[in-house]
Design an enzyme around this catalytic site. Structure first.
Site, short mmCIF file in Angstrom:
data_model
loop_
_atom_site.label_atom_id
_atom_site.label_comp_id
_atom_site.label_asym_id
_atom_site.label_seq_id
_atom_site.Cartn_x
_atom_site.Cartn_y
_atom_site.Cartn_z
N GLU A 90 41.65 48.98 50.60
CA GLU A 90 42.71 49.41 51.52
C GLU A 90 43.83 50.14 50.80
OE1 GLU A 90 42.82 49.40 54.70
OE2 GLU A 90 41.04 48.22 55.15
N GLU A 121 29.16 32.89 40.35
CA GLU A 121 30.50 32.46 39.96
C GLU A 121 30.48 31.51 38.76
OE1 GLU A 121 31.90 28.69 42.61
OE2 GLU A 121 31.84 30.59 43.66
#
Length: 304
Positions: A90, A121
């Site tokens: 964004e 992870e």
């Protein structure tokens, strides 16, 4: 939801807390569940407010790195990584940043499935390798996100960033975490247990999104990417955004629509340039020189 090594005491973390009062959650009506979720979500802004001073210090340090030509790099796993990716993307359209100035590193890769990302992870070495691949320097800022504050991928990423002298920031939902101990700045937004025990995509995820909003937005304000509260660096790539640019110039200058249209035509659709042209009554070349001399900051370009 994040996971960690089985011997790490994850179940003792506030983010993993189980509330016996929710034992009958699946027996409640939909209306009751919506109310319960809203009540839980309402706790998040208060938790962010409690971390205000740490967040302010982190943002000021990040903005200073960006002003010096550095990059803002997010590193996260699972929900944290996906939220970071949204924020990074964004920044390009909202504030006109070129690709690569705000980067999101997601465990397992941004294109991998959620299941693959969750598995990745646990790989601390991969976190370090992903940061190293960016050739970070002391000008860069690396923001590591982990609700538990102990995700191996994120720890590896922050360790690598610290080794090269980059600014390091930890965004967690627990205090005194291993990740926080590594960072120059620790922003711990303690939201407590989740409505669904251990589902840190809920309050913890919302807290991280709010912190990411603050980091990117306020850093861009500090860099002059806004004029007042107007997105003067927005990239108009579709008709909706072109209409938004027209509205931005109208609101900034008070000029009638016809003059706004003419200025935007002459500026090639550049809102900043059009604003300076209209406010100072100059042509595009003169306005560009004023903007360049002001480091691209409209407010400075308009100063006598």
């Amino acid at each position: 939801m994040e996971t960690a090594r089985s011997d790490s005491g994850l179940e003792r973390l506030p983010t993993e807390a189980w509330d016996p009062a929710g034992a009958n959650l699946d027996l409640r009506s939909t209306a009751e569940l919506v109310e319960a979720m809203n009540e839980a979500d309402a706790e998040v802004p208060r938790a962010v407010a409690r971390a205000r001073d740490e967040l302010v210090a982190a943002i000021d340090a990040i903005a200073a790195r960006l002003a010096d030509g550095g990059r803002l790099v997010y590193a996260g796993a699972g929900t944290s990584g996906r939220l970071a990716l949204v924020d990074a993307v964004e920044c390009q359209s909202t504030f006109g940043l070129p690709p690569g100035r705000v980067v999101a590193l997601v465990a397992g890769g941004a294109e991998a499935s959620a299941t693959a990302q969750e598995h990745a992870e646990d790989d601390a070495a991969a976190g370090a390798e992903d940061v190293a691949a960016l050739d970070p320097t002391a000008k860069d800022a690396v923001v590591a996100l982990s609700a538990s504050g102990r995700t191996p991928y994120v720890l590896g990423a922050l360790e690598e960033a610290s080794a090269v002298g980059a600014l390091t920031v930890a965004v967690t939902c627990v205090e005194g975490s291993p990740l926080g101990a590594l960072a120059d700045h620790e922003v711990a937004v303690v939201v407590g247990g989740e409505l669904i025990a251990g589902s840190t995509r809920l309050k913890a995820g919302t807290a991280q999104k709010l912190v990411l909003n603050a980091i990117s937005t306020i850093s861009m304000v500090r860099l002059g990417k806004t004029f007042g509260n107007l997105m003067v660096d927005v990239v108009a790539t579709n008709e909706k955004l072109r209409e938004r640019v027209r509205a931005i110039v109208r609101n900034a200058t008070g000029a009638p629509a016809e003059r706004v249209h003419t200025a935007l035509e002459a500026s090639g659709g550049d809102a900043k340039l059009a604003i300076v042209m209209l406010e100072l009554g100059v042509d595009a070349r003169t306005a560009r020189a004023r903007l360049d001399g002001a480091g691209g900051v409209v407010r400075r370009a308009l100063e006598p």
